[in-house]
Design an enzyme around this catalytic site. Sequence first.
Site, mmCIF file in Angstrom:
data_model
loop_
_atom_site.group_PDB
_atom_site.id
_atom_site.type_symbol
_atom_site.label_atom_id
_atom_site.label_comp_id
_atom_site.label_asym_id
_atom_site.label_seq_id
_atom_site.Cartn_x
_atom_site.Cartn_y
_atom_site.Cartn_z
ATOM 1 N N ALA A 1 95.701 45.757 45.025
ATOM 2 C CA ALA A 1 94.686 46.481 45.801
ATOM 3 C C ALA A 1 93.731 47.248 44.908
ATOM 4 O O ALA A 1 92.541 47.369 45.214
ATOM 5 C CB ALA A 1 95.364 47.435 46.785
ATOM 6 N N ASP B 1 57.967 44.383 14.742
ATOM 7 C CA ASP B 1 57.058 43.855 13.732
ATOM 8 C C ASP B 1 55.636 43.993 14.252
ATOM 9 O O ASP B 1 55.418 44.115 15.457
ATOM 10 C CB ASP B 1 57.403 42.382 13.471
ATOM 11 C CG ASP B 1 56.604 41.802 12.316
ATOM 12 O OD1 ASP B 1 56.233 42.562 11.421
ATOM 13 O OD2 ASP B 1 56.360 40.587 12.333
ATOM 14 N N ASP C 1 59.219 37.663 14.506
ATOM 15 C CA ASP C 1 59.008 36.222 14.620
ATOM 16 C C ASP C 1 59.232 35.480 13.308
ATOM 17 O O ASP C 1 59.329 34.266 13.293
ATOM 18 C CB ASP C 1 57.598 35.912 15.119
ATOM 19 C CG ASP C 1 56.514 36.542 14.251
ATOM 20 O OD1 ASP C 1 56.869 37.171 13.230
ATOM 21 O OD2 ASP C 1 55.328 36.414 14.592
ATOM 22 N N GLU D 1 92.562 49.500 51.733
ATOM 23 C CA GLU D 1 93.608 48.556 51.361
ATOM 24 C C GLU D 1 94.905 49.279 50.998
ATOM 25 O O GLU D 1 96.010 48.782 51.253
ATOM 26 C CB GLU D 1 93.158 47.702 50.171
ATOM 27 C CG GLU D 1 92.108 46.653 50.522
ATOM 28 C CD GLU D 1 91.536 45.975 49.296
ATOM 29 O OE1 GLU D 1 90.702 45.075 49.466
ATOM 30 O OE2 GLU D 1 91.922 46.332 48.162
#
Length: 931
Positions: free
Chosen positions: A287, A333, A650, A719
Amino acid sequence: MKQNKSTLIDDDAKADPTDLMNQFQTSNGGLSQAEAEKRLEKYGPNTIRQGKRKSEVLIFLENFTSLMAILLWVSGVIAMFAGMLELGIAIWAVNVINGCFSYWQQHAAQKATDSLKKMLPSYVKVRRDGKSQQIKVEQLVPGDIFDIQAGDSIPADARVFNAANLQVDESSLTGESVPVEKHDAYQHGDGEFAQQNIVFAGTICTSGTATALCLATGMDTEFGRIATLTESQKKTVYPLERELNHLTRQLTIIAIMIGVAFFLLAIFFVKYPVTKSFIFALGMIVAFIPEGLLPTVTLSLAQGTQRMAKKHALLKNLSSVETLGQTTVICSDKTGTLTQNQMTINHLWLPSQEYDVTGTGYVTNGQIQLNGHQVDLAGQPDLEKLLINATINNDTEVTEGKAGEKSKILGTPTEAGLVILSRKAEIDAAAERQKFPRLKELPFDSGRKLMSVITKNADGKLVINTKGALGSELNVCDRILDNGHIRPLTADDQAKIMQVNENYAKQGLRTLAFSYRVVDENDPLSQQSLESCTIESAEKQMVFIGLAMMSDPPRPEIFDAVRNCRRANIRIIMVTGDSPTTAKSIATKIGITSDKVRVISGSELDKMSDAELQEAVKGEVIFARVAPEHKFRIVSMCQKNGDVVASTGDGVNDAPALKRADIGIAMGVTGTDVAKDAADMILTDDNFASIVSAIEEGRTVYSNLQKFLLYILTSNVPEAAPSVIFLLTRGLVPLPLTVMQILTVDLGTDLLPALGLGTEKAEPGIMDQPPRPLNSHLLNRSIIWKAFGWYGLIASAISTFAYFFVNHVNGWPQVPLAGSGLVYAEATTITLAAIVFSQIAAAMNCRTQISSVFSIGLFSNHRILLGIVVEVVLVALLMYVPFLQGVFNTGPLNVTEWGFLFCIPVPIFLIEELRKYVVRQIKKRRAKTSV
């Protein structure tokens, strides 16, 4: 023969050419084929070795060994041991499905390819046995003599000989957008990779020709050194992964403690048998362990990656989605990331007039006069002279790219800017070159910093057109073109020109000066052959025309992106290989920093201790002329300050920092494959603004995970409540909910609405908040209070009432509570159904934290609505399908009981709306009071 290491590059550059040839045991005719084969055996192929990668089997198995996954494996074993085979199989099935899905996402997003090899050319022209021949680049060895020409990728680190107008684009290594000149003589410029007679693997020849001696190949090159550096960086664990592990430990400890407590109470308080007590305790553990957490988080993150992909951001790891939302610093960058990586002419200055060619007009006396890009040259002889000079004194070609692709440049970016300028002015380059046929070129060199072409005009006279550095131009000019008239160049003219140049330099613009002269018939130059023409005899008594100012312009969308970062309390630190002046100019122009920013160069950085650097990155700072080692050191110091760092880039030089950062972001269009492999996220449009959208999505994902966590924990209380009642009554009240019914909620009815919560859009103002602290947790006090003390208690009261209601209808308290049979099945069924219908209200309530659900649209999230329909259908199937009745101990409900169930969600939803309204009013009053 000496070893070819990066530390010896400078020694090779300084060495006498003859001595260097002797050291490498080679000659102008190159190596013999036999010797080349021996060296290939010794040094290995000219390739970049990829780091050791985990086998696909290990990568696959890692998706099944997280802390939560291990917990579920153990839970399944315990369930099977306790005789609940169906429960154990169900729990294991969840683990298998989730692990396979995670592996599929990871495998589809990240290609394990040798990207470094892709950057090297396929073939190279070498000299072997005194003959020129073409070989595969992998067969190049130290000591080989090879040729370089415009457009070639450089295959290895090499010493340059016989260079003619050689320029190389080293931006992939240095970040510097302007190609550098290479020649025979040694000279060391600023920064790393600055030996002017050395070319490096992975760079590109933009113009000119040369012969080169191969110094180093493969992993011995500077390119290979960076690859090794990148590979040595271990990727840090994503914050979300750490947080999920922390959450799993929290929930595991809670679940086990509750299970043990209930096990002992069942034995000693209820006097239950040990076996039944164990099964009962297992039900409590089940539960409180959210079995649906792992698959739901995985699917929610996958949905987040799909949404981000539509915004041009591809994520290679699901967990990195949320990391973006926690980002506090972006180390970016400059070239190609913040700027367009293309030189653009934006101003022209003539003695008679100034032109602004950034947009649609030019400037006269401070007033913008629109004239479009179609500059009318009639009546403007000075401008016409400059444009023609820029057109014919130019060796660069710009070809239009295909749809969706950038134009291709064969030559230098500076000359490409002049080509574009001529096109804007509608200059027909082919016609002008035919009108002024080129007879001879005096190539640019760094000594005199000029380039000249000698042409012939319509009158048959020689015309010399020159462009270059302003100081060099003024040294060869003695006249000036002023509004169509040539007059002497005075000291005042020179002072004015220098002042104009200084003003533009402060704006970070580079200056290119132009001059010309028509060779008089009495000039000795007109009497001699052009072969005997020298620079000294040609470049003298020139007429100064004017200046062209250029820059690598910022991306148009960067300004809004920077403002949004500031709004979200995210700092941007520029880390570039470009010059300090240019870096500061761009940073201040786009709003990253103020004029008071501290600019730290790579050489200065080398002298700083870690403590000094750690303090420096806390403030307003820019890093210029940096090397690859510097970039990830900067990222590391930011992380030591407690920042969550995103690093963008990049080039090859960005790869180590991309891998070191909490999240690396590579450019998809202009980015090298090296950067893409090292990164966690790839921008398919190279748009910095996409990062901001991704950060917003990351914050939304985290917020949605908290909504999801609140939702699934809410069902834990109802529950567990039946088991508490069972204990408090010493077993007089039979368990109102079975273990399989608990699992039905966790893995069945809760799953789709939880996924729907993972698709909620960002609540208003999410980017106006600072990034969440590193020490914050998904499971915080607010969620605990709402789940256990508010939503959970309401659902517990309703489901408990439903259990006793069914028993009351069937004769309780006159008859004992049913512990088995049809009445018991009906009672547990309505308890289960009441929890599900309470969760319907919880799903709607969890869509917002404070805002009213009506403000975002009650029915705007179709996935949640679908989930609600599915869970109602699932409950009905459990009630009426005989096979499922036997497995889950359920039974059919009557019309009255169904009517009761459908009345549950509305009051719970409205009560929560009232609570949110009260909270909003309190916040408003506090805001007014603080003002």
